[in-house]
Enzyme design. Structure first.
Site, PDB file in Angstrom:
ATOM      1  N   CYS A 381       0.834  -1.200   0.000  1.00  0.00           N
ATOM      2  CA  CYS A 381       0.000   0.000   0.000  1.00  0.00           C
ATOM      3  C   CYS A 381       0.875   1.258   0.000  1.00  0.00           C
ATOM      4  O   CYS A 381       1.480   1.557  -1.017  1.00  0.00           O
ATOM      5  CB  CYS A 381      -0.997  -0.059   1.156  1.00  0.00           C
ATOM      6  SG  CYS A 381      -2.465   0.926   0.818  1.00  0.00           S
ATOM      7  N   HIS A 516      -3.710  -4.985   0.488  1.00  0.00           N
ATOM      8  CA  HIS A 516      -3.172  -5.514   1.753  1.00  0.00           C
ATOM      9  C   HIS A 516      -3.270  -7.043   1.769  1.00  0.00           C
ATOM     10  O   HIS A 516      -4.234  -7.592   2.322  1.00  0.00           O
ATOM     11  CB  HIS A 516      -3.938  -4.932   2.934  1.00  0.00           C
ATOM     12  CG  HIS A 516      -3.646  -3.491   3.183  1.00  0.00           C
ATOM     13  ND1 HIS A 516      -2.579  -3.073   3.939  1.00  0.00           N
ATOM     14  CD2 HIS A 516      -4.254  -2.373   2.753  1.00  0.00           C
ATOM     15  CE1 HIS A 516      -2.550  -1.761   3.974  1.00  0.00           C
ATOM     16  NE2 HIS A 516      -3.563  -1.307   3.262  1.00  0.00           N
ATOM     17  N   GLU A 518      -1.758  -9.098   3.528  1.00  0.00           N
ATOM     18  CA  GLU A 518      -1.647  -9.672   4.876  1.00  0.00           C
ATOM     19  C   GLU A 518      -3.012  -9.982   5.482  1.00  0.00           C
ATOM     20  O   GLU A 518      -3.135 -10.833   6.357  1.00  0.00           O
ATOM     21  CB  GLU A 518      -0.850  -8.735   5.800  1.00  0.00           C
ATOM     22  CG  GLU A 518      -1.537  -7.435   6.219  1.00  0.00           C
ATOM     23  CD  GLU A 518      -1.366  -6.289   5.234  1.00  0.00           C
ATOM     24  OE1 GLU A 518      -1.117  -6.565   4.037  1.00  0.00           O
ATOM     25  OE2 GLU A 518      -1.499  -5.117   5.643  1.00  0.00           O
TER      26      GLU A 518
HETATM   27  N1  GLN Z   1      -1.779   6.770   2.879  1.00  0.00           N
HETATM   28  C1  GLN Z   1      -1.922   6.034   1.666  1.00  0.00           C
HETATM   29  C2  GLN Z   1      -3.278   6.246   1.020  1.00  0.00           C
HETATM   30  O1  GLN Z   1      -4.200   6.657   1.663  1.00  0.00           O
HETATM   31  C3  GLN Z   1      -1.688   4.548   1.895  1.00  0.00           C
HETATM   32  C4  GLN Z   1      -2.695   3.914   2.784  1.00  0.00           C
HETATM   33  C5  GLN Z   1      -2.257   2.576   3.293  1.00  0.00           C
HETATM   34  O2  GLN Z   1      -1.076   2.247   3.270  1.00  0.00           O
HETATM   35  N2  GLN Z   1      -3.185   1.787   3.787  1.00  0.00           N
HETATM   36  O3  GLN Z   1      -3.430   5.975  -0.153  1.00  0.00           O
END
Ligand code: GLN
Length: 544
Positions: A381, A516, A518
């Site tokens: 992410c 994600h 995970e």
């Molecule tokens: N801050 C980034 C976004 O909002 C990544 C978010 C995250 O890693 N879950 O896109």
């Protein structure tokens, strides 16, 4: 009709009710029953989505896009049953619904009260979406006696009358502390907490007693006598060496057998082969790798709960122990010597999800280190976004590249998205909108390039489904220069607009994913990206 098992906690918080619920569900499942687990959170936030990871730990995202309590992650990891929005509710959400109804005039002039309106809403939540299940386990957050949890306990009292004792059970998790000076285990806190619960009209059927020392039969008998339960229903829950040892341990103490006895049910002995195998792999590793996780919330392990577990699962898949070094990204900002000192001993570097600018330069520097030194790199992410910014700055000729999350920039390699397609159709957001519940959330498809590294990691698949939680996206306009710099966009959203995966084919293992992974990893089914990352780290450890 589903039977209900309510799990309450007494004496202190952090007794591991979530793990206990997940373990009991896993044991019932291993006996052939269909289970679901849900969590009632008494706090007033509508969901944990806007809470700081320091306050609340990780926010666990479900396929259907709910931002939920991290205990739902344990539930999924232990049972493999995908959690849903209908599996987590907070007082805040319940009050929000009730007040919206009141404003619409739905209560036809009635006075709106905790009993019956709030308790009815809690009961409706417990009873909804239960079809086809044998057991619904409902964990009540907090500790009995908290003001916030009173309506939930009252709803349980009512439900027990409505559904019948034979269709409901209450398992109360308590602490039996050991007083070193006296050399004794103390049952009084358990007695008091059960008294508190019974004074609210709820008599527990089973007591799960967390203890650091074995609970002698005499103490069990004493607890049973004072708390009005059978001695066999007082279950000793000694501290376990690993969370994955808990189901086997509780089975050994007779927990699932006693629950079935309560319901008057016969069932075959549980098939525990899966848990025996996991524990065998966990206890007998054939090697060790060290992974550096460069993040922001490194002071609180719960902030990266699923990530930590997924790394363990990657180790189980490769039969190695994974030592995780949590590194504060801010520590080595701008200082190449500090970066090298921290990262040189690592067999793999992972930059996890996160929010905000703080620490971002340290994360970008660690991507660079991994790329230049050919250390296996996994960006998740925000980690993928940092990998793209690093690539843009150092391999594609955009030294000013940044994310609009960190402020205005001339080279927004990462920017806010205001429109995207989901199963429900076109989603639209304004950049100035609310922070709560307004991200790209939940399961989305990605299309993988045929001959890519990730496609081989996913066993040749070309379409995958993974969970998202982010507001910003890598800007596909930068695809060409980034690819010329060696960072290939190997996974895209089905409409071809949103980058989902990037990789470096000229690097031993360099993968960034916008989702994600995970969240979907299980000990008995490790996520292929984590299995692959740990395998690459193992290779690296053999080279060093
Ligand atoms: N801050 C980034 C976004 O909002 C990544 C978010 C995250 O890693 N879950 O896109």
């Amino acid at each position: 009709m589903a039977r209900f098992i309510f799990i309450t906690g007494g004496v202190v918080s952090s007794l591991g009710k979530g793990l206990m619920a997940a373990s009991l569900a896993a044991l019932l499942q291993a006996r052939g029953f269909k289970v679901r687990i849900r969590k009632f959170d008494p706090y007033l936030n509508v969901d944990p989505g806007t809470m700081s990871p320091y306050q609340h730990g990780e926010v666990y995202v479900t396929d259907d896009g709910a931002e939920t309590d991290l205990d739902l992650g344990h539930y999924e990891r232990f049972t493999g049953v995908s959690a849903r929005q209908s599996d987590n509710v907070t007082s805040g959400r319940i009050y929000q619904q009730i007040i919206a109804r009141e404003r619409r005039g739905d209560y036809l002039g009635a006075t709106v009260q905790v009993i019956p309106h709030v308790t009815d809403a809690i009961k409706q939540f417990a009873l909804a979406d239960t079809e086809g299940h044998d057991f619904i386990l409902c964990e009540i957050g907090g500790t009995v006696g908290d003001i916030e949890s009173l309506p939930f306990i009252e709803a349980i009292r009512q439900l027990r009358n409505e559904l019948g004792r034979e269709n409901t059970a209450v398992v109360h998790v308590t602490l039996v502390p050991y007083i070193t000076a006296a050399g004794e285990l103390k049952t009084k806190p358990t007695q008091h907490s059960v008294r508190e619960l019974t004074s609210l009209g709820v008599q527990p059927d089973l007591l799960l007693c967390r203890c650091e020392h074995p609970l002698p039969a005499t103490e069990r008998a004493k607890i049973a006598l004072f708390c009005n339960v059978r001695p066999e229903a007082v279950i000793q829950a000694l501290d376990a060496p690993s969370i994955y040892a808990v189901p086997l341990q509780y089975h050994g103490e007779g927990l699932d057998g006693e629950v079935l006895r309560h319901f008057g049910l016969e069932a075959p002995a549980p098939d525990i082969a899966r848990w025996v195998d996991i524990l065998d792999r966990y206890n007998n590793p054939e090697g060790q790798v060290t992974i550096g996780v460069v993040g922001k919330y490194v002071g609180l392990p719960d902030a990266y709960k699923s990530l930590n577990e997924a790394l363990v699962h990657g180790g189980l898949a490769n039969r190695v122990k994974v030592a995780v070094r949590w590194i504060d990204a801010e520590v080595f900002e701008q200082d190449d010597a500090a970066i090298a000192a921290e990262l040189e001993p690592m067999h793999g570097i992972l930059v996890p999800g996160g929010f905000g600018e703080r620490g971002s330069e340290g994360k970008i520097a660690s991507v660079r280190f991994a790329r230049e030194r050919e250390v296996p790199f996994f960006g998740i992410c925000l980690g993928m976004q940092m990998a793209c910014i690093e690539g843009a700055r150092n391999t594609a000729g955009f030294p000013e590249a940044s994310s609009t999350e960190f402020g205005p920039t001339d080279n927004p390699v990462v920017g806010i998205i205001t429109e995207w397609m989901s199963k429900e159709g076109l989603q639209q957001r304004s950049a100035e909108g609310d922070l709560g519940g307004t991200m790209r959330l939940g399961a989305y498809e990605a299309v993988l390039s045929g001959n890519s590294h990730v496609s081989s990691i996913y066993d040749g698949a070309t379409r995958i489904v993974e969970r998202h939680r982010h507001r910003y996206e890598v800007n596909a306009c930068y695809r060409e220069p980034l690819e010329r710099g060696g960072l290939v966009f190997s996974g895209m959203s089905p409409d071809g607009l949103l980058p989902e995966i990037v990789e470096r084919p000229d690097h031993p293992w360099f993968v960034g994913v916008q989702f994600h992974p995970e969240l979907k990893s299980k000990p008995f089914d490790p996520h292929p990206l984590f299995a692959g990352f740990i395998a690459a780290a193992l290779n690296k450890s053999r080279l060093v």
